[in-house]
Design an enzyme around this catalytic site. Structure first.
Site, PDB file in Angstrom:
ATOM      1  CE  LYS A 129      -1.814  -1.613   3.946  1.00  0.00           C
ATOM      2  NZ  LYS A 129      -3.241  -1.482   4.150  1.00  0.00           N
TER       3      LYS A 129
ATOM      4  CE  LYS B  63      -2.229   4.143   3.196  1.00  0.00           C
ATOM      5  NZ  LYS B  63      -3.568   3.586   3.000  1.00  0.00           N
TER       6      LYS B  63
ATOM      7  CB  THR C 284      -9.805  -1.332  -1.744  1.00  0.00           C
ATOM      8  OG1 THR C 284      -8.673  -0.490  -2.003  1.00  0.00           O
ATOM      9  CG2 THR C 284     -11.050  -0.487  -1.644  1.00  0.00           C
TER      10      THR C 284
ATOM     11  CE  LYS D   8      -7.972  -3.984  -4.881  1.00  0.00           C
ATOM     12  NZ  LYS D   8      -7.154  -2.764  -5.029  1.00  0.00           N
TER      13      LYS D   8
HETATM   14  C1  475 Z   1      -8.491   5.742   1.768  1.00  0.00           C
HETATM   15  N1  475 Z   1      -6.373  10.062  -1.628  1.00  0.00           N
HETATM   16  C2  475 Z   1      -8.751   4.249   1.780  1.00  0.00           C
HETATM   17  C3  475 Z   1      -9.802   4.508  -0.464  1.00  0.00           C
HETATM   18  O1  475 Z   1     -12.136   4.789  -0.706  1.00  0.00           O
HETATM   19  C4  475 Z   1      -9.973   3.933   0.936  1.00  0.00           C
HETATM   20  C5  475 Z   1      -6.399  12.416  -1.038  1.00  0.00           C
HETATM   21  C6  475 Z   1      -5.971  13.700  -1.360  1.00  0.00           C
HETATM   22  C7  475 Z   1      -5.208  13.909  -2.469  1.00  0.00           C
HETATM   23  C8  475 Z   1      -4.877  12.814  -3.239  1.00  0.00           C
HETATM   24  N2  475 Z   1      -5.286  11.580  -2.928  1.00  0.00           N
HETATM   25  C9  475 Z   1      -6.035  11.367  -1.869  1.00  0.00           C
HETATM   26  C10 475 Z   1      -7.179   9.575  -0.702  1.00  0.00           C
HETATM   27  O2  475 Z   1      -7.742  10.256   0.109  1.00  0.00           O
HETATM   28  C11 475 Z   1      -7.343   8.133  -0.692  1.00  0.00           C
HETATM   29  O3  475 Z   1      -6.795   7.420  -1.524  1.00  0.00           O
HETATM   30  N3  475 Z   1      -8.125   7.623   0.257  1.00  0.00           N
HETATM   31  C12 475 Z   1      -8.372   6.188   0.320  1.00  0.00           C
HETATM   32  O4  475 Z   1      -9.552   5.902  -0.390  1.00  0.00           O
HETATM   33  C13 475 Z   1     -11.019   4.301  -1.330  1.00  0.00           C
HETATM   34  O5  475 Z   1     -10.133   2.550   0.831  1.00  0.00           O
HETATM   35  O6  475 Z   1      -8.964   3.847   3.107  1.00  0.00           O
HETATM   36  O7  475 Z   1      -7.303   6.011   2.478  1.00  0.00           O
END
Ligand code: 475
Length: 833
Positions: free
Chosen positions: A559, A565, A667, A671
């Protein structure tokens, strides 16, 4: 005019007979690549094959587009700054149901299908979870025959490629387009223009109506590039439409005509910069103006495109919200709320109230993170200079909204300042989450726990105002890519027992439960796992030159690298085990191979140091003769979708060890579990629901709960207390601090040790003991292979809930109010000449 001699497209050229396929591959090699087979490269053959497959989905794709435009059906628009789709070729073969035939044709042509599939460069148009979720959702939308368009940005350079040099991450530009992209079709005829900068001025029209005009400083052209998104064994092929920016000819010509050649070229460069590169920060905002330009650019292009399509069938935009459900994938596209208002009011001359009614019924917003550093806010200055008219629209949305707040909470200035779109506590900012909430009919988190925390914490005051807007949609992943494609052996074994209905309806995996008791089946289950583990062992040997024991417990954490994390908690366990083995050579634990993968944001100091920490511990452990193959630590560079497909099936143990309350869903956790890995995890994100589904006896739980984390922090958390009271932990931290893993240099990891001892915002030390004890249970459990296999089978059997098909069904039922439409295949016959 009707042609005398109509030509039918489908029959001869795009058939599926082996000879036809072979002929098509050679044709494409010759006519598109311009190569004889003798001098063709692997990429040439890959492209020839990819075009062959594209030809075989075009009929479905064009029919889908036509049906969706003609039939007045409600369409889902998934607005996302990221789509991490992964390689297309094999996925399309599976979805079209032609994998076997194509393999035969390729083999008979003397080529190797596996090599050609692996020649595809994956489009890395996302950072991690959020972008990959968008891709799984596109797959499910098509598979469920829901009319949908995914709108986003065609970054010329996606997420950087990661190399590891001397244990440190090095970033390399991702030139994914350099050898051609056979999956996209440019549609320059559907280009639009987008305004930036300049100023606004009021004017009165012929009917004495007051309006505002935006006089832009510069105008950029958006060109759409379409990629087909096939569904599993259905005719629906939806479109992912990504925008590329270009200079507007009219603008550079003006400059050019007055002799300012360099100025004109400058405009061109600036315009093209908008879609040049993906910001590589995951859950951390950078606040750069270029990022806001990207967001507004793709949002404005997409809304203009929806309006254009809408007006093909409708006399006006009065019913826009009945035809379009627009989902905001986090706040990155939240400016859409103001942009649709602007288009309706300024361009289509709607009265404000009527326009707002349309807007409110169009949008819904998904929140993906609670981390404060990821919540988007733009300094008013930057926003106003770049998008002066949009900022005025936001002020007006806010003025009317705050009037409503005053009615609901009279004389409560506190509520005004916490709810306002404009943050006025210091430097003034536009809060994008507030704009998204106000402009949306639904707001959802991505797992039960997360959705509750959204209501309790970051959006609490909005929840008090509009409780009915808030809901949950637990994330899911597509079983096509993450089981059928990535783990064919296991998939075939499953299908041999319960048929293949599970691929479309994952709940059918439940029927596997009874085979958990079947010894022969458990043996076959282990063999399937062993095969992919051997395969991964070979890959590790080839990539990093380390020999691992394929019989050892594969303990995997892949990840993005982030402190929350807690990859470094995993390392504290490795060092603990290492010390135990050193002091007790006869320690009776099964051999383990620890496998890490993940990119760090280039500007994230601590994350980059954690990578160095993992590789440094690996260097010591992997080269210690006393240890042999009982312990190995592998960091595999350049974790991406392609590598995910290799590693999830090979894992025995899945590390989901974030601090409770921090991971919105996860997610990857799904998987792993779908591929028969057992999870060691905290009660965070979707882990909670996974454990509920698979049964607590089949899940290794440890760590503080979310309320316990909050209480501990409230009381004043002192990490040093754990250091002083747990001798094993003290031993581990002292060993790191001594320079043992850094050739005697105590400075290299001082920042990590000091952070843990004096701050430890993610409570590693508080969870250390519980984690180590839980890992001991894992080791004990692994010794009983029969029981381990049983737990593994039950994990897979009970993962039905976590198909993205279920998530998309939830969105359709509870948020979008959309219906599936089946696509009829009509052969294209030339009628007009
Ligand atoms: C969560 N990315 C996971 C996943 O819902 C979750 C934020 C700001 C700028 C650029 N990228 C981001 C995220 O916030 C992100 O990837 N969040 C993730 O979304 C799908 O499963 O827990 O951390």
């Amino acid at each position: 005019m009707v042609s005398q001699n109509p030509i039918k497209i489908e029959d001869d050229r795009t058939g599926l007979e082996i000879q036809t396929l072979r002929r098509a591959i050679l044709d494409n090699l010759f006519y598109i690549q311009g190569k004889f087979p003798e001098i063709a490269t692997k990429n040439d053959f890959y492209l020839a094959l990819a075009y062959t497959i594209r030809d075989r989905l075009l009929q479905r794709w064009l029919n889908t587009m036509q049906t969706e435009i003609k039939n007045d059906v409600k369409k889902v628009c998934y607005l996302s700054a990221e789509f991490l789709v992964g390689p297309h070729l094999e996925n399309n073969l599976i979805n079209l149901g032609i994998a076997e035939k194509v393999k035969q044709a390729v083999t008979e042509s003397g080529l190797n299908i596996k090599e050609l599939i692996e020649a595809e460069e994956e489009p890395g148009l996302g950072n991690g979870g959020l972008g990959r979720l968008a891709a799984c959702y596109m797959d499910s939308l098509s598979s469920l025959e829901v009319p949908a368009i995914g709108y986003g940005i065609r970054y010329e350079f996606g997420i950087f490629d990661q190399e590891i040099k001397d244990g440190w991450q090095v970033e390399i530009t991702d030139k994914w387009l350099q050898y051609g992209n056979p999956w996209e079709i440019a549609r320059p005829e559907a280009s639009v223009t987008v305004n930036f900068g300049g100023y606004t001025e009021p004017y009165t029209d012929g009917h004495n109506q007051f309006h505002v005009r935006w006089v832009p400083g510069y105008v950029v052209k958006g060109i759409p590039y379409d990629t087909p998104i096939t569904g599993y064994k259905v005719n629906t092929v939806n479109t992912m439409r990504l925008w590329r920016s270009e200079a507007c000819e009219s603008f550079d010509f003006q400059r050019f005509n007055v002799g300012d050649y360099y100025g004109a070229v400058d405009d061109k460069v600036n315009s093209e910069n908008i879609t040049k590169v993906l910001y590589p920060n995951d859950e951390q905002i950078e606040g750069k103006e270029l990022r806001l330009r990207q967001q507004y650019f793709f949002v404005s292009c997409s809304l203009q495109d929806m309006i254009r399509i809408h007006l093909l069938n409708n006399p006006n935009l009065d019913n826009f919200h009945e035809q379009w459900a627009v989902q905001l994938n986090d706040t990155h596209p939240a400016v859409a709320v103001a942009e649709l208002m602007r288009l309706l009011v300024d361009i289509y001359e709607y009265e404000w109230g009527k326009a707002w009614n349309i807007v409110e019924k169009t949008f819904a917003y998904t929140n993906h993170t609670l981390l404060p550093e990821a919540l988007e806010k733009w300094p008013i200055e930057i926003f106003g200079n770049l998008l002066p008219r949009v900022l005025e629209v936001i002020y007006e949305i806010n003025r009317r909204f705050l009037d409503q707040v005053r009615i609901k909470f009279p004389n409560d200035d506190g509520k005004i300042s916490t709810l306002s779109i404009i943050d006025e506590s210091g430097e003034r900012y536009v809060r994008m989450a507030h704009l998204a909430c106000i402009g949306s009919h639904h707001i959802n988190g991505v797992a039960e726990l997360h959705s509750q925390l959204v209501k309790d914490t970051i959006l609490h005051d909005f929840y008090l105002l509009w409780p009915q807007k808030f809901t949950n949609v637990t994330n899911g992943v597509t079983p096509r890519r993450w089981m059928v494609q990535s783990n064919p052996r296991l998939s075939k074994l499953i299908t041999s027992k319960i048929g293949d209905g599970w691929i479309k309806n994952l709940q059918e995996l439940k029927q596997l439960e009874r085979y958990a008791e079947d010894q022969t089946f458990r043996q076959q289950w282990r063999e399937a796992k062993q095969f992919v583990k051997q395969d991964l062992a070979n890959y590790i040997q080839e990539k990093v030159g380390i020999t691992v024991n394929p019989e050892s417990l594969f303990d995997v954490q892949v990840k993005r690298i982030h402190e929350y994390k807690r990859q470094h908690l995993n390392v504290l366990h490795i060092i603990t085990l290492y010390k135990q083995m050193k002091s007790n050579p006869n320690l009776d634990v099964p051999p383990r191979t620890f496998i890490f993968g993940g990119k760090a944001a280039p500007g994230y100091f601590m994350a980059k140091r954690i990578i160095k920490f993992i590789t440094a511990v690996g260097d010591v452990v992997n080269n210690d003769g006393d240890i042999g193959d009982r312990l190995k630590v592998i960091f595999l560079p350049d974790y991406n979708v392609t590598f995910g497909q290799r590693v999830y099936p090979a894992a025995d143990l899945s590390e989901q060890i974030s601090t409770a309350g921090k991971e919105a869903s996860g997610t990857g956790n799904m998987k792993f579990s779908m591929n028969g890995a057992l999870t060691i995890g905290t009660l965070d994100g979707a882990n909670v629901e996974i454990r509920q589904e698979v049964g607590e006896e089949n899940f290794f739980l440890f760590g503080l709960t979310t309320p316990e984390v909050l209480t501990l922090k409230d009381q004043g958390y002192v990490p040093r207390r754990y250091y002083h009271s747990i001798p094993e932990l003290k031993g581990v931290l002292d060993l790191i601090a001594s320079g043992f893993f850094s050739h005697g240099d105590p400075e290299l990891f001082r920042s990590i040790v000091d952070n843990l001892l004096y701050d430890d915002p993610y409570l590693l030390l508080a969870d250390y003991k519980s984690y180590i004890e839980c890992q001991e249970k894992v080791s004990q459990a692994y010794k009983d292979q029969e029981n381990w296999s049983k737990m593994s089978i039950l994990n897979v059997a009970r993962m039905g809930k976590f198909s993205s098909d279920r998530s998309i069904q939830d969105y359709c039922n509870n948020i979008w109010n959309t219906q599936p439409v089946s696509i009829e295949l009509k052969d294209y016959v030339q009628k007009e000449a």
